[in-house]
Design an enzyme around this catalytic site. Structure first.
Site, PDB file in Angstrom:
ATOM      1  N   PRO A 135      -3.540 -20.250 -26.394  1.00  0.00           N
ATOM      2  CA  PRO A 135      -3.963 -21.649 -26.263  1.00  0.00           C
ATOM      3  C   PRO A 135      -2.842 -22.502 -25.676  1.00  0.00           C
ATOM      4  O   PRO A 135      -3.069 -23.578 -25.139  1.00  0.00           O
ATOM      5  CB  PRO A 135      -4.285 -22.082 -27.694  1.00  0.00           C
ATOM      6  N   GLU A 165      -1.723 -15.377 -35.445  1.00  0.00           N
ATOM      7  CA  GLU A 165      -1.243 -16.655 -34.879  1.00  0.00           C
ATOM      8  C   GLU A 165      -0.504 -16.422 -33.570  1.00  0.00           C
ATOM      9  O   GLU A 165       0.231 -17.281 -33.096  1.00  0.00           O
ATOM     10  CB  GLU A 165      -0.307 -17.335 -35.888  1.00  0.00           C
ATOM     11  N   ARG A 221     -14.196 -10.099  -9.361  1.00  0.00           N
ATOM     12  CA  ARG A 221     -15.272 -10.456  -8.427  1.00  0.00           C
ATOM     13  C   ARG A 221     -14.709 -10.916  -7.081  1.00  0.00           C
ATOM     14  O   ARG A 221     -15.429 -10.944  -6.071  1.00  0.00           O
ATOM     15  CB  ARG A 221     -16.195 -11.516  -8.991  1.00  0.00           C
ATOM     16  N   ASP A 253     -18.108 -20.463  -3.837  1.00  0.00           N
ATOM     17  CA  ASP A 253     -17.942 -20.663  -5.284  1.00  0.00           C
ATOM     18  C   ASP A 253     -17.714 -22.128  -5.638  1.00  0.00           C
ATOM     19  O   ASP A 253     -17.091 -22.854  -4.877  1.00  0.00           O
ATOM     20  CB  ASP A 253     -16.686 -19.909  -5.751  1.00  0.00           C
TER      21      ASP A 253
HETATM   22  C1  LIG Z   1      -0.893 -18.509 -29.968  1.00  0.00           C
HETATM   23  O1  LIG Z   1      -1.228 -19.655 -30.755  1.00  0.00           O
HETATM   24  C2  LIG Z   1      -2.333 -19.562 -31.544  1.00  0.00           C
HETATM   25  C3  LIG Z   1      -2.588 -20.558 -32.426  1.00  0.00           C
HETATM   26  C4  LIG Z   1      -3.696 -20.514 -33.225  1.00  0.00           C
HETATM   27  C5  LIG Z   1      -4.580 -19.426 -33.141  1.00  0.00           C
HETATM   28  C6  LIG Z   1      -4.349 -18.423 -32.242  1.00  0.00           C
HETATM   29  C7  LIG Z   1      -5.323 -17.280 -32.148  1.00  0.00           C
HETATM   30  N1  LIG Z   1      -4.954 -16.384 -31.080  1.00  0.00           N
HETATM   31  C8  LIG Z   1      -4.239 -15.234 -31.260  1.00  0.00           C
HETATM   32  C9  LIG Z   1      -4.051 -14.639 -30.023  1.00  0.00           C
HETATM   33  C10 LIG Z   1      -4.704 -15.439 -29.063  1.00  0.00           C
HETATM   34  C11 LIG Z   1      -4.857 -15.349 -27.680  1.00  0.00           C
HETATM   35  C12 LIG Z   1      -5.524 -16.340 -26.993  1.00  0.00           C
HETATM   36  C13 LIG Z   1      -6.061 -17.431 -27.690  1.00  0.00           C
HETATM   37  C14 LIG Z   1      -6.712 -18.531 -26.957  1.00  0.00           C
HETATM   38  C15 LIG Z   1      -6.646 -18.781 -25.598  1.00  0.00           C
HETATM   39  C16 LIG Z   1      -7.356 -19.956 -25.392  1.00  0.00           C
HETATM   40  N2  LIG Z   1      -7.570 -20.620 -24.187  1.00  0.00           N
HETATM   41  N3  LIG Z   1      -7.819 -20.355 -26.560  1.00  0.00           N
HETATM   42  N4  LIG Z   1      -7.418 -19.495 -27.529  1.00  0.00           N
HETATM   43  C17 LIG Z   1      -5.950 -17.511 -29.084  1.00  0.00           C
HETATM   44  C18 LIG Z   1      -5.268 -16.522 -29.758  1.00  0.00           C
HETATM   45  C19 LIG Z   1      -3.237 -18.463 -31.458  1.00  0.00           C
END
Ligand SMILES: COc1cccc(Cn2ccc3ccc(-c4cc(N)[nH]n4)cc32)c1
Length: 237
Positions: free
Chosen positions: A85, A112, A154, A169
């Protein structure tokens, strides 16, 4: 292109062998390897996580297991992509950049996330991209990886059939696609816009552009505001 994916839920990635990526694999355009991170554990419990330094909720994925895994799975010429995220936005431009790579390695985190030192260590020998697919939080990286792989694969020449193409696209020219229609011409009292029946390809193209522009102004004015930051060659996360 070769793609390797590391996950503690390798079966989650099975749908990649269906439809588009699956056809690319069958035609030899794409090689896909999916690896269970637990194969690199050394303890009887096959542990991949531990409590976070500094406290806080949840668990963090261990650097030792990931480090040994990436030593085996990610060669120096690969691009290591880490969904998170807290990453640079994945956009169509990112998909276009990824589609030109010869080897992509995707690290799917859970809990996490993954100990940051895994990426700091990897960055000593490979290019690393920490990428977000949107401003929402998933439970792990697998869904994000599947979305990125579909958007990327793709674009590889020969993957889309003759009846499909990505030249028009959404996002590729910065605006959204307009509405699409097919038979029947009348349906529940609703008609296909007459211009689409005119056979006048210039008028049809102009109408579609106007429709796309109107849709973009209404739904995504940000796309008209100018260039955005995305995970591309000049944005190492
Ligand atoms: C790393 O920071 C985090 C904080 C709170 C929860 C999580 C859960 N989590 C674990 C691995 C992981 C990989 C990708 C994502 C993700 C990508 C997007 N765009 N949204 N969520 C979420 C992931 C991770």
């Amino acid at each position: 292109m070769r793609i390797d994916i590391v996950s503690i839920f390798p079966d989650y990635l099975a749908p990649l062998r269906l439809s588009l990526p699956g056809k690319a694999i069958d035609r030899g355009i794409l090689e896909l390897g999916v690896h269970d991170l637990r194969s690199w554990t050394r303890d009887v419990h096959r542990s991949v996580d531990d409590t976070p330094y500094g406290g806080g909720p949840g668990m963090v994925m261990r650097p030792d297991v990931w480090g040994e895994c990436l030593d085996d799975v990610c060669p120096d010429d690969a691009l290591l992509v880490v969904p998170t995220p807290a990453g640079v936005p994945f956009t169509q431009a990112t998909a276009e950049e990824f589609s030109t790579e010869s080897h992509l390695v995707f690290a799917c985190g859970r809990y996490e996330g993954i100990d940051q030192r895994v990426f700091d260590d990897a960055a000593r020998r490979v290019r690393v991209r920490e990428v977000s697919i949107g401003d929402f939080v998933l439970i792990g990286g697998e869904v994000a990886v599947m979305a990125m792989i579909e958007a990327t694969v793709r674009l590889i020449p020969g993957v889309l059939g003759n009846n499909e193409s990505h030249e028009q696209d959404s996002f590729s020219d910065g605006i959204l696609e307009g509405p699409a229609y097919t038979r029947p011409q009348q349906w529940r009292g609703l008609s296909v816009p007459p211009v689409l029946l005119s056979g006048d390809h210039a008028r049809i193209a102009a109408w579609r552009h106007e429709q796309g522009l109107a849709r973009t102004e209404a739904l995504r004015p940000d796309l008209l505001a100018g260039p955005t930051v995305s995970a591309g060659p000049d944005h190492t996360a």
